[in-house]
Design an enzyme around this catalytic site. Structure first.
Site, PDB file in Angstrom:
ATOM      1  N   TYR A 147       3.303  61.540 -10.221  1.00 29.09           N
ATOM      2  CA  TYR A 147       4.491  62.335 -10.534  1.00 29.09           C
ATOM      3  C   TYR A 147       4.716  62.470 -12.038  1.00 29.09           C
ATOM      4  O   TYR A 147       5.667  63.114 -12.470  1.00 29.09           O
ATOM      5  CB  TYR A 147       5.733  61.722  -9.873  1.00 29.09           C
ATOM      6  CG  TYR A 147       5.864  62.051  -8.395  1.00 29.09           C
ATOM      7  CD1 TYR A 147       4.860  61.700  -7.497  1.00 29.09           C
ATOM      8  CD2 TYR A 147       6.990  62.703  -7.901  1.00 29.09           C
ATOM      9  CE1 TYR A 147       4.973  61.986  -6.135  1.00 29.09           C
ATOM     10  CE2 TYR A 147       7.115  62.987  -6.550  1.00 29.09           C
ATOM     11  CZ  TYR A 147       6.100  62.633  -5.672  1.00 29.09           C
ATOM     12  OH  TYR A 147       6.234  62.916  -4.342  1.00 29.09           O
ATOM     13  N   LYS A 205      -5.475  51.842  -3.847  1.00 30.29           N
ATOM     14  CA  LYS A 205      -6.840  52.309  -3.571  1.00 30.29           C
ATOM     15  C   LYS A 205      -7.724  51.759  -4.681  1.00 30.29           C
ATOM     16  O   LYS A 205      -8.393  52.496  -5.416  1.00 30.29           O
ATOM     17  CB  LYS A 205      -6.835  53.851  -3.521  1.00 30.29           C
ATOM     18  CG  LYS A 205      -8.133  54.466  -3.028  1.00 30.29           C
ATOM     19  CD  LYS A 205      -8.370  54.314  -1.532  1.00 30.29           C
ATOM     20  CE  LYS A 205      -9.724  54.895  -1.160  1.00 30.29           C
ATOM     21  NZ  LYS A 205     -10.068  54.645   0.242  1.00 30.29           N
ATOM     22  N   ASP A 237      -5.539  53.695   2.854  1.00 24.61           N
ATOM     23  CA  ASP A 237      -6.011  54.351   4.085  1.00 24.61           C
ATOM     24  C   ASP A 237      -5.938  53.396   5.276  1.00 24.61           C
ATOM     25  O   ASP A 237      -5.432  53.734   6.343  1.00 24.61           O
ATOM     26  CB  ASP A 237      -7.426  54.930   3.898  1.00 24.61           C
ATOM     27  CG  ASP A 237      -8.421  53.972   3.256  1.00 24.61           C
ATOM     28  OD1 ASP A 237      -8.000  52.909   2.745  1.00 24.61           O
ATOM     29  OD2 ASP A 237      -9.625  54.276   3.261  1.00 24.61           O
ATOM     30  N   ASP A 261       5.335  57.810  -1.454  1.00 29.20           N
ATOM     31  CA  ASP A 261       5.963  59.003  -0.869  1.00 29.20           C
ATOM     32  C   ASP A 261       5.411  59.232   0.534  1.00 29.20           C
ATOM     33  O   ASP A 261       6.156  59.464   1.491  1.00 29.20           O
ATOM     34  CB  ASP A 261       5.681  60.212  -1.766  1.00 29.20           C
ATOM     35  CG  ASP A 261       6.328  61.483  -1.236  1.00 29.20           C
ATOM     36  OD1 ASP A 261       7.477  61.413  -0.771  1.00 29.20           O
ATOM     37  OD2 ASP A 261       5.669  62.540  -1.288  1.00 29.20           O
ATOM     38  N   ASP A 265       7.229  58.137   4.707  1.00 25.12           N
ATOM     39  CA  ASP A 265       7.474  59.080   5.813  1.00 25.12           C
ATOM     40  C   ASP A 265       6.799  58.584   7.093  1.00 25.12           C
ATOM     41  O   ASP A 265       7.365  58.678   8.182  1.00 25.12           O
ATOM     42  CB  ASP A 265       6.942  60.486   5.482  1.00 25.12           C
ATOM     43  CG  ASP A 265       7.963  61.345   4.743  1.00 25.12           C
ATOM     44  OD1 ASP A 265       8.809  60.772   4.029  1.00 25.12           O
ATOM     45  OD2 ASP A 265       7.913  62.589   4.882  1.00 25.12           O
TER      46      ASP A 265
HETATM   47  C1  IPM Z   1      11.197  61.989  -1.464  1.00 23.04           C
HETATM   48  C2  IPM Z   1      10.979  63.461  -1.549  1.00 23.04           C
HETATM   49  C3  IPM Z   1      10.850  63.886  -3.009  1.00 23.04           C
HETATM   50  C4  IPM Z   1       9.629  63.196  -3.584  1.00 23.04           C
HETATM   51  C5  IPM Z   1      10.793  65.411  -3.226  1.00 23.04           C
HETATM   52  C6  IPM Z   1      12.053  66.068  -2.707  1.00 23.04           C
HETATM   53  C7  IPM Z   1      10.570  65.773  -4.647  1.00 23.04           C
HETATM   54  O1  IPM Z   1       9.867  63.834  -0.801  1.00 23.04           O
HETATM   55  O2  IPM Z   1      12.200  61.500  -1.997  1.00 23.04           O
HETATM   56  O3  IPM Z   1      10.376  61.280  -0.866  1.00 23.04           O
HETATM   57  O4  IPM Z   1       8.519  63.728  -3.521  1.00 23.04           O
HETATM   58  O5  IPM Z   1       9.776  62.088  -4.091  1.00 23.04           O
HETATM   59 MN    MN Z   2       8.975  62.200   0.342  1.00 21.03          MN
END
Ligand code: IPM
Ligand code: MN
Length: 377
Positions: A147, A205, A237, A261, A265
């Site tokens: 990032y 990694k 992985d 990130d 999820d």
């Molecule tokens: C998160 C989101 C953000 C990120 C986006 C909205 C920029 O996906 O907070 O995980 O990538 O960090």
């Molecule tokens: Mn995210």
């Protein structure tokens, strides 16, 4: 500062953001009933839709308010088809901008399955994961890695020839997030569900990437100061499958920005979906709290989004602010909120669409408010 009236800047943002954040604010009001609220909620506009309508992410006063706040509550940012001319996320100042400008280096994402919450994984031997198998915290580095805003394109003539993103891992950046994670792991007395070991897993990694080797070296160097914490390692992985197969192994996990990130999820599936995933962006002087699900355009304006991620974000906000200000009132309110959320979920009284239920966002918040009112302060 002691006393009342901590300034909480509320940035509802886009899509379902305002719906879940306003539900959360009503729950905060309910917590404060019959007493003087130790916080002031101060709402400001901003985000992708704001950018579309005004040509900027937010007003300068809003940015200043966020910088001066005692804590920030963010809804969600992003709207389909709205981007900046260079392709950047419209409204990005509210999320990526604040993470960077306020130096919120640790993105803390608890992954816990509450009793009464259903998820879509069928589990080992056909058994559904039980809540006691899923109770971990993922810590994602939040200011550098992939990032890092060192990216760009090389256009020649009419077409792009090269696009490049730079993944930066710095000594300072790695060390502070790793230390944060060791402190967290040391403090979690329950440890991993599997064996109650206070384990910290470094996800990287490092079999391929130099930055990851440096991250892991830093992990070991800092870890030598934390003999009470068991060091554990996983390539990202392999981690992706172990996380789903053996969630009970994990207590605290630390990783770099982009990997964090993605795996958070994935981890959200274990806790019943993104509707339960909350994140705290923590720095030395500031912090911002948010549901992780995003603006969910498909569900926006329908009063159907799951507000529990936001309620957990608010609980984290109260705990962080209470610890920072040494104000037990905030910790007590966090405990009340936590009990009310747990009780409401256990009873299956507030299932939104993502849980196969029919409760609206406001219904779910109302059930939590009723539970708060029913339990003495
Ligand atoms: C998160 C989101 C953000 C990120 C986006 C909205 C920029 O996906 O907070 O995980 O990538 O960090
Ligand atoms: Mn995210």
């Amino acid at each position: 500062m002691n006393g009342s009236g901590y300034r909480v800047v509320v940035l509802p943002g886009d899509g379902v953001g305002p719906e879940v954040v306003h539900a959360g604010c009503r729950v905060l009001d309910a917590l404060a009933e019959g007493d003087v609220a130790p916080w002031r909620l101060e709402e400001h506009a901003g985000g992708a839709e704001y950018y579309r309508d005004h040509g900027r992410d937010w007003e300068p006063e809003t940015e200043a308010a966020a910088h001066q706040a005692d804590a920030i509550l963010l809804g969600a940012v992003g709207w389909p088809g709205v981007t900046k001319p260079n392709g950047d996320l419209a409204g990005g100042s509210l999320v990526l901008g604040l993470r960077r400008d306020l130096d919120l280096f640790a993105n803390v994402r608890p992954c816990r399955l509450y009793p009464g919450v259903v998820h879509r994984i069928s589990g080992r031997h056909g058994q559904v994961w039980s809540p006691e198998n899923v109770d971990m915290v993922l810590v994602r580095e939040n200011t550098e890695g992939l990032y890092t805003p060192a990216r760009g394109r090389l256009d020649r003539g009419e077409q792009t020839e090269v696009a490049v993103d730079t993944r930066l891992i710095t000594r300072k950046g790695a060390e502070r997030v790793v230390r944060f994670a060791f402190e967290l792991a040391r403090g979690r007395n329950s440890g991993a569900p599997e064996d109650h070991v206070r384990r910290l897993t470094c996800v990287d990694k490092s079999n391929v990437l130099e930055g990851c080797r440096f991250f892991r070296e830093t992990f070991d160097r800092v870890g030598a100061e934390y003999p009470e914490v068991a060091r554990d390692y996983a390539y990202v992985d392999a981690f992706a499958q172990w996380l789903v197969r053996n969630p009970e192994h994990y207590n605290v996990v630390v990783t770099t920005n982009m990997m964090g990130d993605i795996v958070t999820d994935l981890a959200a599936v274990l806790q019943g979906g993104m509707g339960f995933a909350a994140g705290a962006n923590i720095g030395r002087e500031h912090a911002m709290f948010e549901p992780v699900h995003g603006s969910a355009p498909k569900h926006a304006g329908k009063n159907e989004a799951n507000p529990f991620a936001t309620l957990q974000a608010i609980e984290m906000l109260l705990r962080w602010l209470g610890a920072r200000k040494q104000d037990g009132r905030l910790i007590r309110q966090a405990d009340r909120l936590s009990h009310a959320v747990t009780d409401t979920l256990k009873g299956g009284k507030a299932r939104t669409y993502d849980q196969g239920g029919t409760a609206t966002t406001t219904d779910a918040a109302e059930r939590v408010i009723e539970t708060i009112r029913a339990e003495p302060a």
